[in-house]
Design a protein around this motif. Structure first.
Motif, PDB file in Angstrom:
ATOM      1  N   GLN A 157       0.823  -1.194   0.000  1.00  0.00           N
ATOM      2  CA  GLN A 157       0.000   0.000   0.000  1.00  0.00           C
ATOM      3  C   GLN A 157       0.863   1.251   0.000  1.00  0.00           C
ATOM      4  O   GLN A 157       1.915   1.309   0.629  1.00  0.00           O
ATOM      5  CB  GLN A 157      -0.920  -0.001   1.215  1.00  0.00           C
ATOM      6  CG  GLN A 157      -1.892   1.177   1.247  1.00  0.00           C
ATOM      7  CD  GLN A 157      -2.853   1.083   2.421  1.00  0.00           C
ATOM      8  OE1 GLN A 157      -2.788   0.145   3.200  1.00  0.00           O
ATOM      9  NE2 GLN A 157      -3.734   2.050   2.541  1.00  0.00           N
ATOM     10  N   LYS A 158       0.401   2.279  -0.713  1.00  0.00           N
ATOM     11  CA  LYS A 158       1.107   3.562  -0.752  1.00  0.00           C
ATOM     12  C   LYS A 158       0.133   4.665  -0.354  1.00  0.00           C
ATOM     13  O   LYS A 158      -0.949   4.778  -0.926  1.00  0.00           O
ATOM     14  CB  LYS A 158       1.652   3.836  -2.154  1.00  0.00           C
ATOM     15  CG  LYS A 158       2.749   2.870  -2.606  1.00  0.00           C
ATOM     16  CD  LYS A 158       4.057   3.144  -1.919  1.00  0.00           C
ATOM     17  CE  LYS A 158       5.173   2.277  -2.481  1.00  0.00           C
ATOM     18  NZ  LYS A 158       6.478   2.533  -1.841  1.00  0.00           N
ATOM     19  N   SER A 159       0.491   5.480   0.619  1.00  0.00           N
ATOM     20  CA  SER A 159      -0.368   6.578   1.041  1.00  0.00           C
ATOM     21  C   SER A 159      -0.358   7.675  -0.013  1.00  0.00           C
ATOM     22  O   SER A 159       0.568   7.756  -0.827  1.00  0.00           O
ATOM     23  CB  SER A 159       0.126   7.133   2.374  1.00  0.00           C
ATOM     24  OG  SER A 159       1.363   7.800   2.201  1.00  0.00           O
ATOM     25  N   PRO A 160      -1.395   8.539  -0.017  1.00  0.00           N
ATOM     26  CA  PRO A 160      -1.452   9.609  -1.028  1.00  0.00           C
ATOM     27  C   PRO A 160      -0.228  10.510  -1.023  1.00  0.00           C
ATOM     28  O   PRO A 160       0.123  11.104  -2.041  1.00  0.00           O
ATOM     29  CB  PRO A 160      -2.718  10.367  -0.635  1.00  0.00           C
ATOM     30  CG  PRO A 160      -3.564   9.360   0.067  1.00  0.00           C
ATOM     31  CD  PRO A 160      -2.592   8.499   0.823  1.00  0.00           C
TER      32      PRO A 160
ATOM     33  N   ALA B 272      -1.473  10.303 -15.781  1.00  0.00           N
ATOM     34  CA  ALA B 272      -2.722  11.047 -15.596  1.00  0.00           C
ATOM     35  C   ALA B 272      -3.626  10.408 -14.545  1.00  0.00           C
ATOM     36  O   ALA B 272      -4.615  11.014 -14.128  1.00  0.00           O
ATOM     37  CB  ALA B 272      -3.471  11.139 -16.925  1.00  0.00           C
ATOM     38  N   ALA B 273      -3.272   9.203 -14.102  1.00  0.00           N
ATOM     39  CA  ALA B 273      -4.172   8.432 -13.234  1.00  0.00           C
ATOM     40  C   ALA B 273      -4.053   8.795 -11.761  1.00  0.00           C
ATOM     41  O   ALA B 273      -4.926   8.431 -10.972  1.00  0.00           O
ATOM     42  CB  ALA B 273      -3.888   6.940 -13.411  1.00  0.00           C
TER      43      ALA B 273
ATOM     44  N   THR C 297      -9.184   4.320 -17.831  1.00  0.00           N
ATOM     45  CA  THR C 297      -9.830   3.741 -16.654  1.00  0.00           C
ATOM     46  C   THR C 297      -9.015   2.594 -16.068  1.00  0.00           C
ATOM     47  O   THR C 297      -8.933   2.440 -14.848  1.00  0.00           O
ATOM     48  CB  THR C 297     -11.251   3.276 -16.997  1.00  0.00           C
ATOM     49  OG1 THR C 297     -12.032   4.412 -17.407  1.00  0.00           O
ATOM     50  CG2 THR C 297     -11.932   2.627 -15.800  1.00  0.00           C
ATOM     51  N   GLU C 298      -8.401   1.779 -16.928  1.00  0.00           N
ATOM     52  CA  GLU C 298      -7.616   0.666 -16.384  1.00  0.00           C
ATOM     53  C   GLU C 298      -6.451   1.179 -15.540  1.00  0.00           C
ATOM     54  O   GLU C 298      -6.093   0.578 -14.515  1.00  0.00           O
ATOM     55  CB  GLU C 298      -7.142  -0.271 -17.502  1.00  0.00           C
ATOM     56  CG  GLU C 298      -6.239   0.331 -18.536  1.00  0.00           C
ATOM     57  CD  GLU C 298      -6.018  -0.576 -19.742  1.00  0.00           C
ATOM     58  OE1 GLU C 298      -6.565  -1.694 -19.751  1.00  0.00           O
ATOM     59  OE2 GLU C 298      -5.302  -0.159 -20.680  1.00  0.00           O
TER      60      GLU C 298
ATOM     61  N   ALA D  15      -5.548   3.469  -8.070  1.00  0.00           N
ATOM     62  CA  ALA D  15      -6.432   3.516  -6.903  1.00  0.00           C
ATOM     63  C   ALA D  15      -6.245   2.273  -6.041  1.00  0.00           C
ATOM     64  O   ALA D  15      -6.268   2.343  -4.809  1.00  0.00           O
ATOM     65  CB  ALA D  15      -7.886   3.643  -7.355  1.00  0.00           C
ATOM     66  N   SER D  16      -6.038   1.129  -6.681  1.00  0.00           N
ATOM     67  CA  SER D  16      -5.841  -0.113  -5.924  1.00  0.00           C
ATOM     68  C   SER D  16      -4.530  -0.081  -5.145  1.00  0.00           C
ATOM     69  O   SER D  16      -4.442  -0.597  -4.031  1.00  0.00           O
ATOM     70  CB  SER D  16      -5.863  -1.318  -6.873  1.00  0.00           C
ATOM     71  OG  SER D  16      -4.652  -1.445  -7.613  1.00  0.00           O
ATOM     72  N   ILE D  17      -3.514   0.526  -5.718  1.00  0.00           N
ATOM     73  CA  ILE D  17      -2.221   0.624  -5.035  1.00  0.00           C
ATOM     74  C   ILE D  17      -2.344   1.537  -3.810  1.00  0.00           C
ATOM     75  O   ILE D  17      -1.842   1.225  -2.719  1.00  0.00           O
ATOM     76  CB  ILE D  17      -1.144   1.138  -5.998  1.00  0.00           C
ATOM     77  CG1 ILE D  17      -0.927   0.142  -7.144  1.00  0.00           C
ATOM     78  CG2 ILE D  17       0.174   1.394  -5.254  1.00  0.00           C
ATOM     79  CD1 ILE D  17      -0.073   0.677  -8.280  1.00  0.00           C
ATOM     80  N   ARG D  18      -3.048   2.650  -3.973  1.00  0.00           N
ATOM     81  CA  ARG D  18      -3.229   3.579  -2.862  1.00  0.00           C
ATOM     82  C   ARG D  18      -4.033   2.946  -1.721  1.00  0.00           C
ATOM     83  O   ARG D  18      -3.757   3.178  -0.549  1.00  0.00           O
ATOM     84  CB  ARG D  18      -3.935   4.845  -3.340  1.00  0.00           C
ATOM     85  CG  ARG D  18      -3.128   5.692  -4.308  1.00  0.00           C
ATOM     86  CD  ARG D  18      -1.851   6.220  -3.694  1.00  0.00           C
ATOM     87  NE  ARG D  18      -1.167   7.168  -4.586  1.00  0.00           N
ATOM     88  CZ  ARG D  18       0.050   7.634  -4.379  1.00  0.00           C
ATOM     89  NH1 ARG D  18       0.741   7.236  -3.321  1.00  0.00           N
ATOM     90  NH2 ARG D  18       0.595   8.480  -5.225  1.00  0.00           N
TER      91      ARG D  18
END
Length: 425
Positions: free
Chosen positions: A32-35, A59-60, A347-348, A354-357
């Motif tokens: 996990q990576k915090s914002p 861009a994601a 989107t992918e 988002a999943s990493i965050r």
């Protein structure tokens, strides 16, 4: 086959496990990576698709940076860097000369410097690159297809299971699964809009793509690498490299059930000159499923012919027709998708980052492996003229690798397959 390395049941069970998302069985590695943490992105394969993937990755997420790039060719890398530098995401790039790697081993150095690795080289290299990234504990975006032969599929499947245990995300470039219109339409099909499926017909008729004329200074290996699309050992053939999108769509429609057997025909009708390597320009296949459903899948890549990319579905209560322009279901009343549309390729990447965050990994390993194997299975059938089973494709001992990866090496033989002469290996 004298022995079975993997059974179909074992493969489906293992690949279903690889698709599980979440942190159950997480390794000691912190995924996990915090914002507030910057995610370092590395690009392996700097062609058009790799350049696009890099732009979408940057861009994601608001706190990402492209820090390393690798390609077999210096000109491809520098061209990609120049293209990206002209876009809105240029401020998220920091790729000094020391982080620009060229050659067959460039991927190792890019992986070392990255948190998220984008794999967009010719498909032949995907298994070794994916394995190296997962071994190093990195999240991965892997372009389709993920292999060119059965042994490559087996390697990717094992790597994706390893990624699941480490809670690492593996997102596939089979982008139709990330398109909102297809998600809604296929949900309706899964909910029984046309009843039990009886048959699917998919047409994938396209025009030609690029050819790069041979230069006097190129070795045979460089010529193959520059024109990778036209050599089966590098691309897997059209049925694998591009038609896999439509085969994966059909597999999604079939709730990720995969065929037990394939047979059909193919050949070189128009692209017969030496510059077209050894791939076919058309394939026509029948895929048979255990429940009796059949898929008729035809693909063609020829100039001056009708173009069509459509999927037609016949169910017990109605039909559905899916294309890039229109998605509709006809079962008593006609339903047409009129909802939100999205850039599926963006989107992918949005969902990957988002999943990493969040620390809730996405693992597309199951379907990206099985759909690739389905495409390889079809190529084996058209190349040999034989019916090929899922077990034969999965356990195939075919090895499309060269003896070594150097510019003076001899690439694998590039004879055109001849049905009844070419054998199922």
């Amino acid at each position: 086959m004298k022995s079975s390395i993997f059974s179909r049941r074992h493969f489906l069970k293992a690949s279903s496990a690889a698709a599980v998302c979440g942190a159950i069985g997480v390794s000691a590695a912190r995924a996990q990576k915090s914002p507030g943490e910057t995610l370092r992105v590395g690009l392996v394969g700097c062609g058009g698709r790799g350049t696009g993937a890099a732009a979408q990755a940057l861009a994601a997420d608001s706190n990402v940076k492209l820090v390393a790039m690798g390609d077999a060719f210096r000109d491809r890398l520098e061209g990609s860097l120049a293209t990206l530098s002209k876009q809105d995401i240029a401020s998220k790039m920091d790729v000094p000369e020391k982080n620009r790697f060229v050659g067959f081993d460039a991927y190792e150095k890019v992986i070392e410097l990255s948190d998220v690795v984008l794999l967009a080289t010719p498909p032949h290299f995907r298994p070794m690159h994916l394995q190296a990234a997962i071994d190093a504990g990195k999240h991965v975006f892997a372009e389709k297809p993920i292999a060119v032969d059965g042994q490559g599929v087996r390697k990717v499947l094992a790597a994706c299971e390893q990624a699941r245990k480490k809670n690492l995300s593996v997102v596939s470039g089979l982008a139709m699964r990330y398109a909102y219109p297809y998600r809604e339409t296929i949900k309706r099909l899964h909910d029984g809009a046309v009843g039990n499926l009886r048959a699917i017909q998919v047409n994938d008729f396209r025009g030609p793509i690029w050819v790069k004329p041979r230069q006097p200074e190129w070795t045979d290996m460089e010529y193959h690498m520059r024109n990778w699309y036209y050599f089966t050992w590098l691309s897997g053939d059209f049925n694998v490299e591009q038609h896999v999108h439509l085969l994966d769509l059909c597999s999604w429609i079939m709730k990720d059930e995969y065929p037990v057997r394939a047979y059909g025909s193919g050949g070189r009708q128009v692209r017969t000159a030496p510059e077209f390597g050894n791939i076919y320009d058309h394939h026509s296949l029948v895929y048979e499923y255990a429940n009796g459903t059949r898929l008729w899948a035809a693909c063609r890549q020829m100039a001056g012919c009708m173009s069509e990319i459509t999927t037609h579905i016949l169910g017990e209560k109605g039909t559905a027709n899916l294309s890039q322009r229109n998605l509709e279901i006809n079962a008593g009343e006609k339903w047409v998708y009129r909802g939100e549309k999205n850039n599926q390729m963006q989107t992918e990447h949005d969902e990957l980052f988002a999943s990493i965050r969040s620390g809730k990994a996405i693992n597309n390993g199951g379907y990206m492996s099985k759909s690739t194997l389905m495409a390889i299975m079809g190529r084996m059938a058209t190349y040999t003229g034989q019916a090929v089973t899922w077990e034969q494709a999965l356990n195939s001992q075919e090895n499309l690798s060269p003896d070594r990866y150097t510019w003076d090496a001899t690439p694998p033989k590039s004879e055109v397959a001849i049905p009844s002469v070419t054998r199922v290996i």
